[in-house]
Structure formats: structure tokens, C-alpha cells
Motif scaffolding. Structure first.
Motif, PDB file in Angstrom:
ATOM      1  N   LEU A 117       0.835  -1.198   0.000  1.00  0.00           N
ATOM      2  CA  LEU A 117       0.000   0.000   0.000  1.00  0.00           C
ATOM      3  C   LEU A 117       0.869   1.246   0.000  1.00  0.00           C
ATOM      4  O   LEU A 117       1.800   1.373   0.778  1.00  0.00           O
ATOM      5  CB  LEU A 117      -0.911   0.025   1.232  1.00  0.00           C
ATOM      6  N   ASN A 118       0.548   2.177  -0.876  1.00  0.00           N
ATOM      7  CA  ASN A 118       1.107   3.519  -0.819  1.00  0.00           C
ATOM      8  C   ASN A 118       0.059   4.404  -0.212  1.00  0.00           C
ATOM      9  O   ASN A 118      -0.895   3.943   0.388  1.00  0.00           O
ATOM     10  CB  ASN A 118       1.490   3.998  -2.225  1.00  0.00           C
ATOM     11  N   LYS A 119       0.161   5.681  -0.372  1.00  0.00           N
ATOM     12  CA  LYS A 119      -0.857   6.561   0.182  1.00  0.00           C
ATOM     13  C   LYS A 119      -2.203   6.260  -0.443  1.00  0.00           C
ATOM     14  O   LYS A 119      -2.334   6.182  -1.649  1.00  0.00           O
ATOM     15  CB  LYS A 119      -0.503   8.038  -0.086  1.00  0.00           C
ATOM     16  N   THR A 120      -3.224   6.137   0.416  1.00  0.00           N
ATOM     17  CA  THR A 120      -4.571   5.879  -0.083  1.00  0.00           C
ATOM     18  C   THR A 120      -5.028   7.041  -0.940  1.00  0.00           C
ATOM     19  O   THR A 120      -4.802   8.195  -0.617  1.00  0.00           O
ATOM     20  CB  THR A 120      -5.534   5.704   1.097  1.00  0.00           C
ATOM     21  N   LEU A 121      -5.658   6.696  -2.061  1.00  0.00           N
ATOM     22  CA  LEU A 121      -6.164   7.671  -3.021  1.00  0.00           C
ATOM     23  C   LEU A 121      -5.071   8.324  -3.854  1.00  0.00           C
ATOM     24  O   LEU A 121      -5.356   9.183  -4.669  1.00  0.00           O
ATOM     25  CB  LEU A 121      -6.980   8.778  -2.335  1.00  0.00           C
ATOM     26  N   ASN A 122      -3.805   7.944  -3.652  1.00  0.00           N
ATOM     27  CA  ASN A 122      -2.746   8.617  -4.390  1.00  0.00           C
ATOM     28  C   ASN A 122      -2.675   8.133  -5.828  1.00  0.00           C
ATOM     29  O   ASN A 122      -2.472   8.916  -6.742  1.00  0.00           O
ATOM     30  CB  ASN A 122      -1.407   8.390  -3.692  1.00  0.00           C
ATOM     31  N   THR A 152      -8.663  11.229  -6.487  1.00  0.00           N
ATOM     32  CA  THR A 152      -7.493  12.097  -6.654  1.00  0.00           C
ATOM     33  C   THR A 152      -7.170  12.299  -8.130  1.00  0.00           C
ATOM     34  O   THR A 152      -6.905  13.425  -8.578  1.00  0.00           O
ATOM     35  CB  THR A 152      -6.277  11.490  -5.942  1.00  0.00           C
ATOM     36  N   GLN A 153      -7.214  11.226  -8.905  1.00  0.00           N
ATOM     37  CA  GLN A 153      -6.934  11.332 -10.334  1.00  0.00           C
ATOM     38  C   GLN A 153      -8.013  12.120 -11.057  1.00  0.00           C
ATOM     39  O   GLN A 153      -7.727  12.941 -11.931  1.00  0.00           O
ATOM     40  CB  GLN A 153      -6.820   9.938 -10.940  1.00  0.00           C
ATOM     41  N   VAL A 154      -9.266  11.886 -10.694  1.00  0.00           N
ATOM     42  CA  VAL A 154     -10.371  12.571 -11.355  1.00  0.00           C
ATOM     43  C   VAL A 154     -10.296  14.076 -11.132  1.00  0.00           C
ATOM     44  O   VAL A 154     -10.589  14.882 -12.024  1.00  0.00           O
ATOM     45  CB  VAL A 154     -11.718  12.021 -10.835  1.00  0.00           C
ATOM     46  N   ARG A 262     -12.412   8.028   7.001  1.00  0.00           N
ATOM     47  CA  ARG A 262     -12.695   8.958   5.898  1.00  0.00           C
ATOM     48  C   ARG A 262     -11.661  10.081   5.860  1.00  0.00           C
ATOM     49  O   ARG A 262     -11.180  10.479   4.793  1.00  0.00           O
ATOM     50  CB  ARG A 262     -14.089   9.549   6.066  1.00  0.00           C
ATOM     51  N   HIS A 263     -11.333  10.623   7.046  1.00  0.00           N
ATOM     52  CA  HIS A 263     -10.370  11.724   7.110  1.00  0.00           C
ATOM     53  C   HIS A 263      -9.030  11.302   6.533  1.00  0.00           C
ATOM     54  O   HIS A 263      -8.375  12.063   5.800  1.00  0.00           O
ATOM     55  CB  HIS A 263     -10.223  12.159   8.573  1.00  0.00           C
ATOM     56  N   TYR A 264      -8.607  10.094   6.836  1.00  0.00           N
ATOM     57  CA  TYR A 264      -7.325   9.585   6.354  1.00  0.00           C
ATOM     58  C   TYR A 264      -7.291   9.535   4.823  1.00  0.00           C
ATOM     59  O   TYR A 264      -6.244   9.790   4.207  1.00  0.00           O
ATOM     60  CB  TYR A 264      -7.091   8.195   6.929  1.00  0.00           C
ATOM     61  N   ILE A 269      -5.808  14.616  -1.674  1.00  0.00           N
ATOM     62  CA  ILE A 269      -6.689  15.608  -2.307  1.00  0.00           C
ATOM     63  C   ILE A 269      -6.458  16.980  -1.706  1.00  0.00           C
ATOM     64  O   ILE A 269      -6.337  17.988  -2.413  1.00  0.00           O
ATOM     65  CB  ILE A 269      -8.163  15.185  -2.158  1.00  0.00           C
ATOM     66  N   ILE A 270      -6.380  17.038  -0.384  1.00  0.00           N
ATOM     67  CA  ILE A 270      -6.185  18.315   0.301  1.00  0.00           C
ATOM     68  C   ILE A 270      -4.817  18.902  -0.023  1.00  0.00           C
ATOM     69  O   ILE A 270      -4.673  20.111  -0.229  1.00  0.00           O
ATOM     70  CB  ILE A 270      -6.361  18.124   1.817  1.00  0.00           C
ATOM     71  N   ALA A 271      -3.814  18.047  -0.098  1.00  0.00           N
ATOM     72  CA  ALA A 271      -2.457  18.527  -0.396  1.00  0.00           C
ATOM     73  C   ALA A 271      -2.355  19.103  -1.802  1.00  0.00           C
ATOM     74  O   ALA A 271      -1.642  20.093  -2.031  1.00  0.00           O
ATOM     75  CB  ALA A 271      -1.459  17.386  -0.215  1.00  0.00           C
ATOM     76  N   GLU A 272      -3.066  18.514  -2.756  1.00  0.00           N
ATOM     77  CA  GLU A 272      -2.947  18.945  -4.152  1.00  0.00           C
ATOM     78  C   GLU A 272      -3.776  20.181  -4.466  1.00  0.00           C
ATOM     79  O   GLU A 272      -3.439  20.923  -5.388  1.00  0.00           O
ATOM     80  CB  GLU A 272      -3.361  17.799  -5.080  1.00  0.00           C
ATOM     81  N   HIS A 273      -4.869  20.405  -3.743  1.00  0.00           N
ATOM     82  CA  HIS A 273      -5.774  21.510  -4.067  1.00  0.00           C
ATOM     83  C   HIS A 273      -5.699  22.580  -2.984  1.00  0.00           C
ATOM     84  O   HIS A 273      -6.460  22.577  -2.016  1.00  0.00           O
ATOM     85  CB  HIS A 273      -7.202  20.986  -4.240  1.00  0.00           C
ATOM     86  N   LYS A 274      -4.771  23.493  -3.167  1.00  0.00           N
ATOM     87  CA  LYS A 274      -4.530  24.550  -2.177  1.00  0.00           C
ATOM     88  C   LYS A 274      -5.660  25.567  -2.124  1.00  0.00           C
ATOM     89  O   LYS A 274      -5.774  26.319  -1.155  1.00  0.00           O
ATOM     90  CB  LYS A 274      -3.228  25.283  -2.522  1.00  0.00           C
ATOM     91  N   THR A 275      -6.501  25.618  -3.155  1.00  0.00           N
ATOM     92  CA  THR A 275      -7.565  26.624  -3.206  1.00  0.00           C
ATOM     93  C   THR A 275      -8.837  26.170  -2.491  1.00  0.00           C
ATOM     94  O   THR A 275      -9.786  26.954  -2.393  1.00  0.00           O
ATOM     95  CB  THR A 275      -7.919  26.947  -4.673  1.00  0.00           C
ATOM     96  N   LEU A 276      -8.880  24.954  -1.985  1.00  0.00           N
ATOM     97  CA  LEU A 276     -10.091  24.439  -1.346  1.00  0.00           C
ATOM     98  C   LEU A 276     -10.501  25.274  -0.135  1.00  0.00           C
ATOM     99  O   LEU A 276      -9.686  25.559   0.743  1.00  0.00           O
ATOM    100  CB  LEU A 276      -9.877  22.988  -0.912  1.00  0.00           C
ATOM    101  N   ASP A 277     -11.772  25.653  -0.092  1.00  0.00           N
ATOM    102  CA  ASP A 277     -12.345  26.362   1.049  1.00  0.00           C
ATOM    103  C   ASP A 277     -13.291  25.487   1.858  1.00  0.00           C
ATOM    104  O   ASP A 277     -13.574  25.765   3.024  1.00  0.00           O
ATOM    105  CB  ASP A 277     -13.124  27.602   0.584  1.00  0.00           C
ATOM    106  N   SER A 278     -13.821  24.437   1.238  1.00  0.00           N
ATOM    107  CA  SER A 278     -14.787  23.580   1.921  1.00  0.00           C
ATOM    108  C   SER A 278     -14.724  22.180   1.330  1.00  0.00           C
ATOM    109  O   SER A 278     -14.681  22.015   0.112  1.00  0.00           O
ATOM    110  CB  SER A 278     -16.208  24.138   1.770  1.00  0.00           C
ATOM    111  N   LEU A 279     -14.696  21.177   2.209  1.00  0.00           N
ATOM    112  CA  LEU A 279     -14.682  19.796   1.771  1.00  0.00           C
ATOM    113  C   LEU A 279     -15.669  19.008   2.625  1.00  0.00           C
ATOM    114  O   LEU A 279     -15.628  19.079   3.856  1.00  0.00           O
ATOM    115  CB  LEU A 279     -13.271  19.199   1.888  1.00  0.00           C
TER     116      LEU A 279
END
Length: 391
Positions: A117-122, A152-154, A262-264, A269-279
Motif C-alpha cells: 500500500l502507498n498513500k490511499t487515493l494517491n 485524486t486522479q479525477v 474517511r479523514h485519512y 486531495i487536500i495537499a494537491e488543491h490549495k484553493t479548497l475552502d470547503s470539503l
């Protein structure tokens, strides 16, 4: 000015006008943001080069996860291994018509860590969630008929993402029919707060009360509304002796495990999208909702989460909990809750700045109606305090 083309049979005619070209980009982006659904936006991308250039600028995106996939399923040799694996270690690719059992999904989250396993969703090879981007939408699809991508890919092609909602195919916790269990958790780099609302049974009964006993042995208080204070807001002795308290503890721990799993999953996704205001990460059953605002998202980027050593989830810190209970709760719209329980959870060592929100607004806004009203009614009753160690 439209161009002119020559037709040898019918003469000269003006070239047809594409009225979409007359719409400004800002208006098209407004429409795309109203669409939201990532699959629909993907189809818009292939309409024209202009659409293809505009879709990555969409700020509001909804990703509906079609299936939960085990890490072994992504390898060519996994089909043989999956037949011998236990129900918790292997989840099959089921799309639309056949969704995996919620308890199996929870088992995947809690399963032992594997070296592969690598990072989940990576990447798609290590993703536990999958969005199918092909095939029909009725019934089960064969693996070869659907192209699976991790969220993450989508989302990788969206450059200005601000509001993201991810919807799982179902809640992780398998509960019996007629039982109510809902939770909402707010996270930064760790758990900030969690509210859990449960009931041994829930039914609509507008005009009369049916005599009998609830699923956990509590007698229905015929015709009485808990707001009248007839029982002084105290928990009856039977709550401790017939398994009522044990059931609520199981609900609480299970909800916290589901929320931390879920948080894990959201790290990349959070690391790649710096502009996120709400998730928001929710599920189609409406069982649980994980929320993160702009401040909490930034906190996770700056301060990495602490992972549980035993499973793929965020470590739950030591907690202070308050519990409210009502054997019978009549809600204004005729919904009746038996054995209704509300649990409010915060970390034991939470900074004072995060405790400024009053209980009334925090708890009542956690759930949609009629359950928001149920929370307001329950907090007026006697409060019971509990503590829980980190896990």
C-alpha cells in the motif's frame, strides 16, 4: 460577422452561427458550477475545445464514488487471491447496481497494513475508492467494461477547486432496519468535534402511540412528550442493565472509526488543491458527514495527521463526551424516536479558541430536520459526562 460558403446546388448561404460562442466564459462557468457532478463535467469537456478549456476552472465539484476497491483488485493476479481472502480483506469492483456491504467497507478501512500500500487515493493501484468513467448505468459492470479512477486522479485537472463534495456509495456501519444512527464530524489535522444521534427505533406516528417496547427494552411512554419533563430527564436504571449503554458505546466507537477512516483518505486531495475552502465527505445513505472548512484544511496542510498504527485511519485523540438520553421522543412532524441518544464529542486537550461555539447552535445545526429538532430537545435534558482514551 458570419462567413459565407458556396453550395453548387442551392447557391450561396451564410454559415450557421453557434450561439454558444456568443455566451461569455463567465456565464458558462456559472452553468458548469451549477452542474457540479464530475462525470457530467467530463462529458462537457468533449463537446468542444472551449468547454475543454473552461471545465478545469470550475470551483464547485461533486464526486460520487461508484465502488470501493481493495488494493489487491488492481493487480492482474488479484482475481485468484481474492477468492481465498476473507470478506474484510477483499472488496469487489461493483458499480451502480451492486454496491459493497457497508460493513465490508469498514473492514477494508480497519484491515492490517500491507507493504504494497502507498498513500490511499494517491494512485489507482492503492485507492480504496473508485469512480467509474465508462459503461452503462444499469446493473453490475465487468471490470473490463469500466475505467476506474481514484478521486485524486479525477480531480487532478481542476485548477481552481474551492468547494468539493465526495459521496460514498453507502454508510460504513451496517445497522438494522428501523434503527437510527447519524453522525457529523469536523476535522482539522485531527478530530475537532463529533456529534452522534442514535435511536433504537424510529417511526412515523402522528395521531396515536402504539403500546409496546423498543428494541432495547424501553417502554413507550404513551402520549407523553419528553419536553414535558415527566421523567426528570434521568436515564432509567434499565438502561445500564439491558445493554442500552453498551449499544451506545458501540455506536460511538464505530462512528468515530468511520469518521477517522474517511479523514485519512483525504490527505492527497487536500495537499494537491490549495484553493479548497470547503470539503464534505458524505454517503448516499445520509449516515455520516465529515466536514472541513478553509481553516481546518490549511491546518492539515501545515500539520500532518497522526495515523493509527493498526489501520488506515487518523488517530482519534483522548475525548470528553457528553450524553443525553430520552426513552421516548415525539418530534413535531410525527416522527417518534425510542431510546433516543445524543452524544457530543470534543478532544480533551482542545484549544479554547475551538470551543467558542455554543452547544445549542453547534449540536442543532449538525443534522437536517427533523433530527435537528431532536438534538435541541435532547440537550435540555440531564447531561451525563464520559471520557475516552485515544485509539
Amino acid at each position: 460577422m458570419s462567413s459565407v460558403y458556396s453550395d453548387p446546388i442551392h447557391g450561396t448561404h451564410p454559415e450557421p452561427i453557434d450561439h454558444f460562442d456568443r455566451l461569455p466564459d463567465s456565464l458558462l462557468l456559472l452553468v458548469f458550477n451549477m452542474i457540479g457532478d464530475v462525470k457530467a463535467l467530463g462529458r462537457c469537456c468533449v463537446v468542444s475545445r472551449r468547454f475543454h478549456a473552461l471545465v478545469p476552472q470550475v470551483e464547485n465539484v461533486v464526486v460520487r464514488v461508484d465502488c470501493v476497491i481493495s488494493d489487491d483488485d488492481c493487480s492482474p493476479s488479484s482475481s485468484v487471491k481474492s477468492r481465498a481472502a476473507g470478506p474484510f480483506s477483499t472488496l469487489f469492483r461493483l458499480v451502480f447496481g451492486g454496491i459493497v456491504r457497508p460493513l465490508q467497507a469498514l473492514g477494508q478501512f480497519l484491515g492490517p497494513e500491507r507493504p504494497s500500500l502507498n498513500k490511499t487515493l494517491n494512485t489507482s493501484s492503492s485507492s480504496s475508492l473508485s469512480v467509474g468513467l465508462g459503461g452503462g448505468e444499469d446493473g453490475e459492470m465487468d471490470q473490463g467494461g469500466v475505467t476506474h479512477h481514484s478521486p485524486t486522479q479525477v480531480l487532478r485537472n481542476f485548477n481552481e477547486l474551492r468547494f468539493l463534495r465526495i459521496e460514498l456509495p453507502g454508510g460504513e456501519l451496517g445497522i438494522d432496519d428501523g434503527v437510527l444512527l447519524k453522525w457529523r464530524a469536523d476535522f482539522g489535522s485531527t478530530l475537532d468535534s463529533c456529534v452522534i444521534l442514535g435511536a433504537a427505533s424510529v417511526f412515523n406516528n402522528v395521531h396515536f402511540q402504539v403500546p409496546g417496547h423498543g428494541n432495547d427494552g424501553f417502554c413507550i411512554n404513551n402520549g407523553s412528550n419528553v419536553g414535558n419533563g415527566d421523567d426528570n430527564g434521568s436515564i432509567p436504571e434499565s438502561f445500564y442493565t439491558n445493554g442500552g449503554l453498551k449499544l451506545r458505546v458501540v455506536w460511538t466507537i464505530s462512528s468515530l472509526i468511520a469518521a477517522s477512516a474517511r479523514h485519512y483518505l483525504l490527505q492527497s486531495i487536500i495537499a494537491e488543491h490549495k484553493t479548497l475552502d470547503s470539503l464534505v465527505l458524505t454517503d448516499a445513505d445520509g449516515q455520516g458527514v465529515l466536514c472541513m472548512n478553509g481553516e481546518q484544511l490549511e491546518e492539515l496542510r501545515v500539520k500532518p495527521l497522526s495515523a493509527s498504527s493498526a489501520s488506515k485511519r487518523t488517530l482519534v485523540p483522548a475525548l470528553n463526551m457528553r450524553l443525553w438520553y430520552a426513552p421516548h421522543l415525539d418530534l413535531p412532524d410525527g416522527v417518534v424516536l425510542q431510546g433516543a441518544t445524543l452524544v457530543a464529542i470534543r478532544p480533551s486537550e482542545q484549544p479554547a479558541s475551538k470551543k467558542e461555539v455554543s452547544d445549542a447552535s453547534w449540536l442543532s445545526s449538525a443534522f437536517e430536520e427533523p433530527y435537528g429538532t431532536a438534538a435541541k430537545m435532547l440537550v435540555k435534558r440531564r447531561t451525563y459526562c464520559l471520557e475516552m482514551n485515544s485509539f
